[in-house]
Design a protein around this motif. Structure first.
Motif, PDB file in Angstrom:
ATOM      1  N   SER A   4       0.916  -1.363  -0.055  1.00 38.22           N
ATOM      2  CA  SER A   4      -0.058   0.005  -0.098  1.00 38.22           C
ATOM      3  C   SER A   4       0.827   1.198   0.089  1.00 38.22           C
ATOM      4  O   SER A   4       1.994   1.144   0.384  1.00 38.22           O
ATOM      5  N   ASN A   5       0.372   2.235  -0.559  1.00 36.85           N
ATOM      6  CA  ASN A   5       1.178   3.479  -0.199  1.00 36.85           C
ATOM      7  C   ASN A   5       0.862   4.103   0.984  1.00 36.85           C
ATOM      8  O   ASN A   5       0.358   3.495   1.929  1.00 36.85           O
ATOM      9  N   GLY A   6       1.984   5.189   1.338  1.00 36.85           N
ATOM     10  CA  GLY A   6       2.145   5.433   2.646  1.00 36.85           C
ATOM     11  C   GLY A   6       0.829   5.955   3.193  1.00 36.85           C
ATOM     12  O   GLY A   6       0.566   5.724   4.623  1.00 36.85           O
ATOM     13  N   THR A   7      -0.149   6.903   2.599  1.00 32.26           N
ATOM     14  CA  THR A   7      -1.231   7.269   3.171  1.00 32.26           C
ATOM     15  C   THR A   7      -2.268   6.134   3.497  1.00 32.26           C
ATOM     16  O   THR A   7      -2.833   6.399   4.478  1.00 32.26           O
ATOM     17  N   ASP A   8      -2.279   5.157   2.738  1.00 31.31           N
ATOM     18  CA  ASP A   8      -3.169   4.148   3.056  1.00 31.31           C
ATOM     19  C   ASP A   8      -2.877   3.256   4.151  1.00 31.31           C
ATOM     20  O   ASP A   8      -3.608   3.031   5.043  1.00 31.31           O
ATOM     21  N   ARG A   9      -1.492   3.153   4.400  1.00 35.66           N
ATOM     22  CA  ARG A   9      -0.897   2.431   5.735  1.00 35.66           C
ATOM     23  C   ARG A   9      -1.181   3.195   6.773  1.00 35.66           C
ATOM     24  O   ARG A   9      -1.491   2.615   7.951  1.00 35.66           O
ATOM     25  N   ALA A  10      -0.922   4.633   6.473  1.00 38.14           N
ATOM     26  CA  ALA A  10      -0.939   5.576   7.855  1.00 38.14           C
ATOM     27  C   ALA A  10      -2.368   5.637   8.504  1.00 38.14           C
ATOM     28  O   ALA A  10      -2.637   5.378   9.530  1.00 38.14           O
ATOM     29  N   LYS A  11      -3.419   5.570   7.213  1.00 41.04           N
ATOM     30  CA  LYS A  11      -4.720   5.375   7.639  1.00 41.04           C
ATOM     31  C   LYS A  11      -5.083   4.069   8.344  1.00 41.04           C
ATOM     32  O   LYS A  11      -5.896   4.037   9.402  1.00 41.04           O
ATOM     33  N   VAL A  13      -2.908   2.249  10.189  1.00 41.98           N
ATOM     34  CA  VAL A  13      -2.416   2.053  11.462  1.00 41.98           C
ATOM     35  C   VAL A  13      -3.327   2.977  12.517  1.00 41.98           C
ATOM     36  O   VAL A  13      -3.797   2.538  13.478  1.00 41.98           O
ATOM     37  N   GLU A  14      -3.854   4.032  11.953  1.00 42.34           N
ATOM     38  CA  GLU A  14      -4.613   5.057  12.633  1.00 42.34           C
ATOM     39  C   GLU A  14      -5.958   4.453  12.922  1.00 42.34           C
ATOM     40  O   GLU A  14      -6.510   4.417  14.324  1.00 42.34           O
TER      41      GLU A  14
END
Length: 156
Positions: A4-11, A13-14
């Motif tokens: 996944s891209n960084g934004t998808d992963r950050a979301k 994890v959040e």
């Protein structure tokens, strides 16, 4: 590996941390309600669970499993003994040590509070593949270790 891209992963994890926080809260409330039905505090109830799962333990063992300080464990065991849920017994091989044993005749009533929840959990698990369940097990085992270590740091 996650592609996944960084934004998808950050979301993700959040979202996971948010759900984990909610899960922690409802877990504490559930176990507090169950414990209250027997006149116990949540930590007392969870200590009985440890003794049920692992058998008789020393106070040192309880400190390691709970992350609580020795003085806290001593008070906890004193309360459970006074309420008739545990007894202190001589260690079979080391007379200097004491084992904390569960008094099965007095804890049998606790299991009935978990019957519906256990059945519901088994049905819920049917919604997941074996690999998904293995991932959940790995995640929960890891977070349990982290939380036990955090408790130890707080009580040291």
């Amino acid at each position: 590996m996650d592609d996944s891209n960084g934004t998808d992963r950050a979301k993700a994890v959040e979202d996971l941390l948010s759900v984990a926080r909610e899960h922690s809260g409802v877990t504490v409330m559930f176990h507090t309600a169950v414990a209250g039905k027997q006149g116990l505090g949540a930590s007392e109830s969870k200590t009985l669970d440890l003794l049920e799962r692992f058998g008789p333990l020393t106070a040192k063992d309880l400190c390691q499993h709970t992350g609580l300080a020795p003085a806290s464990v001593t008070g906890l065991v004193d309360r459970l003994e006074t309420k008739g849920f545990v007894r202190r017994a001589k260690h079979p091989t080391d007379k200097r040590r004491v084992l904390i044993e569960i008094r099965r005749e007095n804890v049998a009533g606790l299991k009935r509070f978990f019957a519906d929840w256990s059945s519901e959990m088994a049905l819920f698990c049917d919604e997941f593949t074996t690999d998904e369940l293995k991932s959940v097990v790995r995640f929960l085992a890891g977070t349990s270790t982290l939380q036990r270590e955090a408790a130890t740091r707080l009580t040291s």
